[in-house]
Design a protein around this motif. Structure first.
Motif, PDB file in Angstrom:
ATOM      1  N   ALA A  26       0.807  -1.222   0.000  1.00 53.97           N
ATOM      2  CA  ALA A  26       0.000   0.000   0.000  1.00 53.97           C
ATOM      3  C   ALA A  26       0.840   1.271   0.000  1.00 53.97           C
ATOM      4  O   ALA A  26       0.446   2.278  -0.588  1.00 53.97           O
ATOM      5  CB  ALA A  26      -0.958  -0.010   1.187  1.00 53.97           C
ATOM      6  N   THR A  27       1.987   1.246   0.674  1.00 56.95           N
ATOM      7  CA  THR A  27       2.781   2.473   0.733  1.00 56.95           C
ATOM      8  C   THR A  27       4.022   2.409  -0.168  1.00 56.95           C
ATOM      9  O   THR A  27       4.788   3.353  -0.232  1.00 56.95           O
ATOM     10  CB  THR A  27       3.236   2.772   2.186  1.00 56.95           C
ATOM     11  N   GLU A  28       4.197   1.274  -0.850  1.00 58.06           N
ATOM     12  CA  GLU A  28       5.369   1.157  -1.714  1.00 58.06           C
ATOM     13  C   GLU A  28       5.227   1.935  -3.010  1.00 58.06           C
ATOM     14  O   GLU A  28       6.208   2.367  -3.603  1.00 58.06           O
ATOM     15  CB  GLU A  28       5.615  -0.321  -2.062  1.00 58.06           C
ATOM     16  N   TYR A  29       4.004   2.019  -3.476  1.00 55.65           N
ATOM     17  CA  TYR A  29       3.747   2.687  -4.755  1.00 55.65           C
ATOM     18  C   TYR A  29       2.806   3.864  -4.557  1.00 55.65           C
ATOM     19  O   TYR A  29       2.077   3.940  -3.586  1.00 55.65           O
ATOM     20  CB  TYR A  29       3.112   1.706  -5.752  1.00 55.65           C
ATOM     21  N   LEU A  30       2.800   4.724  -5.566  1.00 56.78           N
ATOM     22  CA  LEU A  30       1.981   5.927  -5.512  1.00 56.78           C
ATOM     23  C   LEU A  30       0.651   5.696  -6.239  1.00 56.78           C
ATOM     24  O   LEU A  30       0.657   5.265  -7.387  1.00 56.78           O
ATOM     25  CB  LEU A  30       2.766   7.012  -6.248  1.00 56.78           C
ATOM     26  N   ALA A  31      -0.444   5.968  -5.603  1.00 57.08           N
ATOM     27  CA  ALA A  31      -1.793   5.984  -6.201  1.00 57.08           C
ATOM     28  C   ALA A  31      -2.277   4.649  -6.757  1.00 57.08           C
ATOM     29  O   ALA A  31      -3.465   4.327  -6.663  1.00 57.08           O
ATOM     30  CB  ALA A  31      -1.904   7.048  -7.300  1.00 57.08           C
ATOM     31  N   ALA A  32      -1.388   3.852  -7.314  1.00 52.73           N
ATOM     32  CA  ALA A  32      -1.820   2.614  -7.960  1.00 52.73           C
ATOM     33  C   ALA A  32      -2.486   1.619  -7.001  1.00 52.73           C
ATOM     34  O   ALA A  32      -3.493   1.007  -7.375  1.00 52.73           O
ATOM     35  CB  ALA A  32      -0.636   1.961  -8.682  1.00 52.73           C
ATOM     36  N   PRO A  33      -1.992   1.436  -5.760  1.00 54.30           N
ATOM     37  CA  PRO A  33      -2.659   0.481  -4.873  1.00 54.30           C
ATOM     38  C   PRO A  33      -4.119   0.872  -4.592  1.00 54.30           C
ATOM     39  O   PRO A  33      -5.017   0.046  -4.684  1.00 54.30           O
ATOM     40  CB  PRO A  33      -1.821   0.541  -3.579  1.00 54.30           C
ATOM     41  N   GLU A  34      -4.332   2.141  -4.284  1.00 55.72           N
ATOM     42  CA  GLU A  34      -5.689   2.601  -3.993  1.00 55.72           C
ATOM     43  C   GLU A  34      -6.581   2.463  -5.225  1.00 55.72           C
ATOM     44  O   GLU A  34      -7.725   2.029  -5.136  1.00 55.72           O
ATOM     45  CB  GLU A  34      -5.680   4.077  -3.544  1.00 55.72           C
ATOM     46  N   ALA A  35      -6.032   2.843  -6.395  1.00 57.52           N
ATOM     47  CA  ALA A  35      -6.823   2.760  -7.626  1.00 57.52           C
ATOM     48  C   ALA A  35      -7.208   1.312  -7.908  1.00 57.52           C
ATOM     49  O   ALA A  35      -8.345   1.026  -8.315  1.00 57.52           O
ATOM     50  CB  ALA A  35      -6.040   3.346  -8.806  1.00 57.52           C
ATOM     51  N   ALA A  36      -6.293   0.384  -7.646  1.00 58.20           N
ATOM     52  CA  ALA A  36      -6.570  -1.030  -7.921  1.00 58.20           C
ATOM     53  C   ALA A  36      -7.650  -1.568  -6.987  1.00 58.20           C
ATOM     54  O   ALA A  36      -8.564  -2.281  -7.416  1.00 58.20           O
ATOM     55  CB  ALA A  36      -5.278  -1.842  -7.788  1.00 58.20           C
ATOM     56  N   VAL A  37      -7.560  -1.206  -5.702  1.00 62.90           N
ATOM     57  CA  VAL A  37      -8.560  -1.675  -4.736  1.00 62.90           C
ATOM     58  C   VAL A  37      -9.935  -1.110  -5.094  1.00 62.90           C
ATOM     59  O   VAL A  37     -10.941  -1.837  -5.126  1.00 62.90           O
ATOM     60  CB  VAL A  37      -8.163  -1.266  -3.293  1.00 62.90           C
TER      61      VAL A  37
END
Ligand SMILES: Cc1cc2nc3c(=O)[nH]c(=O)nc-3n(C[C@H](O)[C@H](O)[C@H](O)COP(=O)(O)OP(=O)(O)OC[C@H]3O[C@@H](n4cnc5c(N)ncnc54)[C@H](O)[C@@H]3O)c2cc1C
Ligand SMILES: Nc1ncnc2c1ncn2[C@@H]1O[C@H](COP(=O)(O)O)[C@@H](O)[C@H]1O
Lengths: 318, 262
Positions: free
Chosen positions: A66-77
């Motif tokens: 969740a904190t390793e990448y920018l924006a992509a984790p939240e967008a994927a969830v």
């Protein structure tokens, strides 16, 4: 009633206030479901606050990623939830990160993106554009519009929600297609109120003449319990940090009272403050355009006027 | 390295900006059109990378907009960009962010071997900071947004990203999309020589068909969001203005007290 997904904006174990605004706004469209994306152990600290602000469900996606990448984790969830629960809308904060997540989500789910709105209703949303010069009504024509909401534009109304927690798997992310976060230096909140939700803002511009002089603006702000702002001329010169810039490319503020000291009132500065209820200007140039906007304008030298005003306010407060 | 800079022409923020009465889109006739200031910074960032890299790096400008956006493109060429592509088509009028990003992705697809796409972080005409992350999503590239500093070392790009929430350090492998913030640099002024040279630099004009975009996928009628109404804010009536006679501080305090603000 359809669900409305609300992405929880959180930092360091605390819910950012704008999340509660989103939960309030969501109720105009359906039943709010909070979505927490974070490292393991995050949701536990946030759940009580979310429940107390009306979250009927809390979706929890916890992963080290969740904190390793920018924006992509939240967008994927969010994209996976849009698929599984078919929400009436997805609400996010109109912050740098929120806008980025929203943009990715809109593309991925082929949804309308309604950005930086100041009002949410069943018939559509309201935008305030060109620095408040126009109010625009808009709506999405897709099933799950993605809406980012400007902080400070919705009055929070707490209410109890069931807060039923449900865990969601973090979708697999291809590391070669992501920007990796290698370090984070969050802005530390000072003792003063947050610029965008302060009811009083005192700003300094090029007329301050230097970084050291911002002390008199801070003193005035503290006498009023105000936030401090700055013009771009002042932030460009390095006199005051960038995050305090007010204007078209800085923050938009709409306080009860805005005091501008040593600011000429360029159109791009006005774009960030002209919706303030009462505007006071202190400027030595009687022709400065800021006076066109001011409810009360004082033509004079800020170096004497600002400290005198601080003293007077302190005295009156007794 | 092949660098592409996305440049948008916008109404000059120094002039009053309006919406058209008929369809609530931007009234482009009412104000001067200029290259967006943030895009001058994007061009500057690309030129600095080119200068650091030496020969073999090209900077190509892409813009989507009305015919007169040629002026914005020429300005970027005069600053030092090598060539340009302008997509102009009446059918694009009123496109939403998703459509704009998809179209720009198609235009990027007409170029070979793009290593880095440089954009502004937010356009000044009601921009939403959406196009850069959307492009990254569509093209499957990493997005390094709101850059205050950019460095490229071989095929690795690192960025110091600055937003209101703080500073983040990012790293990715090229190809990538990077958006620049307003504190990244001070854009250079085109030299006289640069302006003269820009007149001869190639600008490829594309229509939607050239870019492989179906007109039924873009434009106001097909946008994913719709503007249903717009109203200008009533003008503020003027207030009072006084000269400081030595008691200016007290006078302001008096006013604040009268207005029940203290
Ligand atoms: C695309 C774009 C985006 C921009 N975005 C922003 C933005 O977000 N925010 C922003 O602020 N600007 C922005 N600007 C810049 C804007 O155009 C102005 O340059 C800027 O606001 C000027 O700041 P200022 O008023 O502090 O400085 P100036 O315009 O130099 O004004 C200084 C004022 O201080 C007064 N003064 C000097 N000494 C004293 C004294 N001792 N006592 C009292 N008064 C004194 C002077 O009379 C003068 O009026 C943007 C510009 C562009 C092109
Ligand atoms: N029509 C366009 N043509 C070229 N570039 C664009 C266009 N729209 C947006 N961009 C790029 O995307 C950046 C961010 O814009 P926005 O997402 O609209 O805030 C801009 O600074 C440009 O670099």
């Amino acid at each position: 009633m359809a669900e409305v997904l609300v992405l929880v904006d959180h930092f360091d174990g605390d819910v950012r206030k704008v999340t509660y605004e989103l939960l309030t706004a969501a109720r105009a469209l359906g039943a709010p479901s909070a979505v927490v994306v974070g490292t393991p152990g995050t949701a536990g600290k946030l759940a009580d606050g979310l429940k107390a602000h009306g979250a009927e469900k809390i979706y929890v996606a916890e992963s080290e990623q969740a904190t390793e990448y920018l924006a992509a984790p939240e967008a994927a969830v969010l994209a996976s939830l849009v698929e599984s629960v078919s929400p009436a809308a997805v609400l996010l904060a109109a912050s740098g990160d929120g806008k980025e997540i929203a943009a990715r989500l809109a593309v991925r789910t082929n949804s309308a993106l309604l950005s930086d709105v100041v009002g949410v209703g069943a018939d559509g949303v309201q935008h305030s554009i060109f620095g408040g010069a126009f109010t625009v009504d808009a709506k999405g024509v897709t099933d799950h519009p993605v809406i980012t909401v400007r902080a400070g534009s919705i009055a929070i109304e707490p209410t109890d929600g069931a807060g039923a927690e449900q865990s969601v798997a973090m979708p697999e992310l291809d590391p070669s297609r992501q920007a990796v976060v290698t370090a984070r230096e969050p802005v530390v909140a000072g003792d003063r109120p947050e610029l965008t939700d302060a009811s009083v803002v005192v700003s300094g511009g090029r007329g301050m003449g230097g970084a050291e002089n911002f002390g008199i603006v801070e003193a005035l702000a503290d006498s009023l319990g105000a936030a401090v702002g700055a013009s771009r001329a002042a932030t460009d010169a390095g006199w005051y940090p960038h995050q305090f810039q007010v204007g078209q490319t800085g923050k938009t503020v709409s306080p009860q009272l805005y005091i501008a000291a040593g600011i000429s009132g360029a159109i791009q500065h006005r774009a960030g403050m002209q919706t303030a209820k009462t505007i006071i200007a202190i400027n030595k140039d009687p022709e400065a355009p800021i006076f066109e906007l001011a409810d009360f304008g004082l033509v004079g030298d800020l170096n004497t006027v600002v400290p005198a005003l601080t003293e007077e306010i302190t005295k009156r407060k007794g | 390295m092949n660098i592409v800079v996305l440049v948008k022409q916008v109404p000059d923020t120094y002039s009053e900006r309006k919406l058209s009465d008929s369809d609530h889109t931007l009234d482009r006739e009412s104000s001067d059109a200029v290259i967006d200031e943030i895009n001058e910074r994007a061009v500057e960032a690309a030129l600095q990378l080119k200068e650091a890299d030496g020969d073999g790096t090209t900077v190509t400008v892409i813009s989507m907009g009305p015919e007169r956006a040629t002026d914005a493109v020429r300005k970027a060429l005069a600053m030092g960009a090598d060539d340009a592509v302008l997509l102009s088509d009446d059918a694009l009028h009123g496109s939403c962010a998703v459509q704009t990003a998809r179209t720009l992705a198609k235009v990027l697809g007409t170029l070979d071997g793009v290593d880095l796409v440089v954009t502004g972080n937010e356009s000044s005409d009601g921009g939403t900071s959406a196009v850069p992350p959307m492009l990254a999503e569509i093209l499957g590239l990493p997005a390094l947004t709101h850059a205050r500093e950019i460095a490229v070392d071989g095929t690795t790009i690192t960025v110091r990203r600055e937003t209101d929430e703080g500073v983040t350090s990012l790293r990715a492998e090229l190809p990538a999309v990077v958006s620049v913030g307003e504190k990244i640099n001070e854009p250079r002024y085109p030299s006289f020589k640069g302006i003269m040279q820009a007149k001869k630099k190639p600008i490829t004009s594309l229509t939607l068909a050239d870019a492989g975009v179906d007109a039924g996928e873009v434009g106001l009628g097909n946008a994913l969001s719709q503007v249903t109404g717009a109203a200008p804010k009533p003008p503020k009536s003027g207030g009072q203005k006084i000269e400081d006679g030595g008691d200016g501080g007290a006078q302001i305090a008096e006013y604040l007290a009268a207005e029940k603000l203290i």
